[in-house]
Design an enzyme around this catalytic site. Sequence first.
Site, PDB file in Angstrom:
ATOM      1  N   LYS A 160      22.215 -42.382 -61.205  1.00  0.00           N
ATOM      2  CA  LYS A 160      21.922 -41.830 -59.887  1.00  0.00           C
ATOM      3  C   LYS A 160      21.303 -40.449 -60.011  1.00  0.00           C
ATOM      4  CE  LYS A 160      25.106 -39.918 -57.151  1.00  0.00           C
ATOM      5  NZ  LYS A 160      26.277 -39.764 -56.260  1.00  0.00           N
TER       6      LYS A 160
ATOM      7  N   GLY B 232      34.729 -20.703 -27.244  1.00  0.00           N
ATOM      8  CA  GLY B 232      34.689 -21.337 -28.550  1.00  0.00           C
ATOM      9  C   GLY B 232      35.715 -20.787 -29.521  1.00  0.00           C
TER      10      GLY B 232
ATOM     11  N   ALA C  49      27.558 -42.378 -46.499  1.00  0.00           N
ATOM     12  CA  ALA C  49      27.589 -43.728 -47.084  1.00  0.00           C
ATOM     13  C   ALA C  49      26.204 -44.239 -47.463  1.00  0.00           C
ATOM     14  CB  ALA C  49      28.281 -44.729 -46.146  1.00  0.00           C
TER      15      ALA C  49
END
Length: 339
Positions: A215, A55, A247
């Site tokens: 919002k 990794g 989204a």
Amino acid sequence: MSVESRAVPSTDIVVDYNKRLMLFSGRANPELAARIADKLGVQMGPVTLKTFSSGEVYCRYEKSIRGADVFLVQPLCGNPVTGVTANDALMELLLLIDAAVGASAHRVIAVTPWLGYSRQDKKSSPREPISARLVARMLEAAGADRVLTMDLHAGQIQGFFNVPCDHMTALMMLTQYFDDLGLQDLVVVAPDAGRVKLNKKFASKIGAELAILDKERPAQQVAEIGYVIGDVRGKTAVLVDDIIDTAGTLKAAAQTVLDEGAARVFAAATHPVFSGNAYENLTASGFDEIVVTDTIPLRPGAPANIRVLSCADMLTDSIRRIFTDDSVSEVFGGENQLF
């Protein structure tokens, strides 16, 4: 007795040499880097990049970069095609910077149009990190002499850098696109109060009215849309933001605007993160078109209503100006401080 004249030594040593610009790409967005190289008229510098089975990330420049201005194109995003994650991209950029410094590059400039972790620019809850500040410190610690980025989530992130940070914006590119569409009865809709300044500028440039969505964000990556402040009935609405991630917010915003009587709805954003169920949300959202730039490569399977504009011209112009020590702010006429 004659006094022998002696030449006074100069206080400077002047060396005549040709400056060199070298462009390299990480694996986060090689397509954007290739477009920039083509517009600059240079070949991409050869570099070996790979991820070991453990990794860990590895890099090596395949030719001398001594004395060159090295530009590293690497937005801090994942790319499923090349197999890197956002964290791989960050680590790869740090290693590229460190290797360039160790190879005696004259200057090392990180071209990161999408600065990952930029949404964590302050503490929203106790005991949280300010991740954007940490990323800035990491880039500096690795040896970056300069950072070139685009549409930061908060302009104040520039203050996290002690090296010069050139802040580009896609505003002119996006507004020009909507100007060219020739849409009528436009209203620009800010997704929340924090984006009003950007949306007001956007609306001014395309001659549109402004509306605002109420919002609230009860949790990370979760948003609730209340109502629209302003008139959208019978109009073509354009929702403008800097980032589209899952989204979910955009889908809810589009539905709210349509419920309030908007005839059509478009979206515009600089950074198409598009994680999680983003494609499914955008497909079901009712947008005529979602306009984004190529700061982040789209993963396969993108909906047909996504339109990608390239920011290669803007970045090329900025890179050329940095290389020649010219004014970068002239790219925008000094109008790139939008937030």
